[in-house]
Design an enzyme around this catalytic site. Structure first.
Site, PDB file in Angstrom:
ATOM      1  N   GLY A   1       0.834  -1.197   0.000  1.00 20.77           N
ATOM      2  CA  GLY A   1       0.000   0.000   0.000  1.00 20.77           C
ATOM      3  C   GLY A   1       0.867   1.244   0.000  1.00 20.77           C
TER       4      GLY A   1
ATOM      5  CD  GLN B   1       3.316   5.968   2.612  1.00 15.18           C
ATOM      6  OE1 GLN B   1       2.353   5.434   2.111  1.00 15.18           O
ATOM      7  NE2 GLN B   1       4.302   5.287   3.164  1.00 15.18           N
TER       8      GLN B   1
ATOM      9  CB  CYS C   1       5.033   2.375   7.303  1.00 16.61           C
ATOM     10  SG  CYS C   1       4.526   3.854   6.408  1.00 16.61           S
ATOM     11  CG  LEU C   2       6.389   1.029   1.269  1.00 18.69           C
ATOM     12  CD1 LEU C   2       5.829   1.270  -0.127  1.00 18.69           C
ATOM     13  CD2 LEU C   2       7.515  -0.007   1.220  1.00 18.69           C
TER      14      LEU C   2
ATOM     15  CG  HIS D   1      -0.837   1.343   7.256  1.00 18.47           C
ATOM     16  ND1 HIS D   1       0.116   0.870   8.136  1.00 18.47           N
ATOM     17  CD2 HIS D   1      -0.177   2.193   6.423  1.00 18.47           C
ATOM     18  CE1 HIS D   1       1.291   1.422   7.839  1.00 18.47           C
ATOM     19  NE2 HIS D   1       1.138   2.222   6.799  1.00 18.47           N
ATOM     20  CD  GLU D   2      -1.153   2.383   2.677  1.00 20.46           C
ATOM     21  OE1 GLU D   2      -0.712   3.539   2.563  1.00 20.46           O
ATOM     22  OE2 GLU D   2      -0.437   1.424   3.025  1.00 20.46           O
TER      23      GLU D   2
ATOM     24  CG  HIS E   1       0.067   6.905   5.308  1.00 21.26           C
ATOM     25  ND1 HIS E   1       1.193   7.398   5.924  1.00 21.26           N
ATOM     26  CD2 HIS E   1       0.300   5.587   5.125  1.00 21.26           C
ATOM     27  CE1 HIS E   1       2.075   6.411   6.104  1.00 21.26           C
ATOM     28  NE2 HIS E   1       1.548   5.294   5.636  1.00 21.26           N
TER      29      HIS E   1
HETATM   30 NI    NI Z   1       2.448   3.394   5.627  1.00 17.30          NI
END
Ligand code: NI
Length: 177
Positions: A48, A53, A97-98, A139-140, A143
Site C-alpha cells: 500500500g 508518502q 510502512c514504506l 493504514h493507508e 496516512h
Molecule cells: Ni504506511
C-alpha cells in the site's frame, strides 16, 4: 504512458503529519500520479502507498494485498477513500510502512471495514474488506489524516523507532554526498 517511480518520504517529516485534501477533479495528471504510485509501491516492494508518502497532500491511496507468488495481482486505486463502517471484531497484524523501513510492530484494528471511494474513472465504489486488506486500507487512509502506524504504539516504542529513523536518514544523507 509509462509509469514513473517516485521517491518515498521517510519519517520523521512534517509532510507525513498533515491531513491531505479531498480530490475534486480526476484529471489525467492525477490518473498518471496513481499509476506512478502503483509502480513505486510494487517496486519497493509494498502492499500500500498513500499520496502524502510521495509528498502529494491529496486523498489518494493505492494498494494490492494479494500476496504470494501464485496470487493474481489486484491493483486498487482509491480517490477520497472513506471508512463507512467498522466491525466490533478486532484483528492484530504486524505492520510496517514504506516511510518507516525495517521497523515493524503489532497494531490492533477493526477486523472488517466497509470503504467507499472513487475509482480512476470517477465512479463511486464500495466494498467490504477483511484480513490483510482491511488492515492495509485502514493504514493507508490513516496516512491521509497525518497518522502513522507508530502513533498506535506506546510512546517509548514510538520514540525508539523515530530515533532509529533519524539515524537512518542521517546515514542516507551522508551516502548522497
Ligand atoms: Ni504506511
Amino acid at each position: 504512458m509509462v509509469a514513473m517511480k517516485r521517491p518515498i518520504i521517510l519519517h520523521p517529516d512534517p509532510r507525513l503529519k498533515k491531513a491531505a485534501a479531498a480530490v475534486d477533479d480526476l484529471s489525467d495528471a492525477r490518473r498518471a500520479l496513481a499509476n506512478d504510485m502503483l509502480e513505486t509501491m510494487y517496486d519497493a516492494p509494498g502492499i500500500g502507498l498513500a499520496a502524502p508518502q510521495i509528498g502529494i497532500l491529496e486523498r489518494l491511496i493505492v494498494l494490492d494485498c494479494e500476496k504470494g507468488d501464485d496470487a493474481t495481482p489486484r491493483p486498487v486505486i482509491m480517490f477520497n477513500p472513506e471508512v463507512v463502517a467498522l466491525s466490533d471484531d478486532m484483528n492484530t497484524y504486524e505492520e510496517g510502512c514504506l516511510s518507516i523501513p525495517e521497523q515493524f510492530a503489532d497494531v490492533t484494528r477493526p477486523a472488517e471495514v466497509t470503504v467507499s471511494w472513487l475509482d480512476q474513472d470517477g465512479n463511486p465504489q464500495q466494498e467490504d474488506f477483511e484480513g490483510l486488506w482491511a488492515t492495509c486500507v485502514q493504514h493507508e487512509i490513516d496516512h491521509l489524516d497525518g497518522k502513522l502506524f507508530i502513533d498506535y504504539l506506546r510512546p517509548l516504542k514510538r520514540q525508539m523507532i523515530t530515533r532509529k529513523m533519524i539515524k537512518l536518514k542521517r546515514e542516507l544523507a551522508r551516502e548522497k554526498v
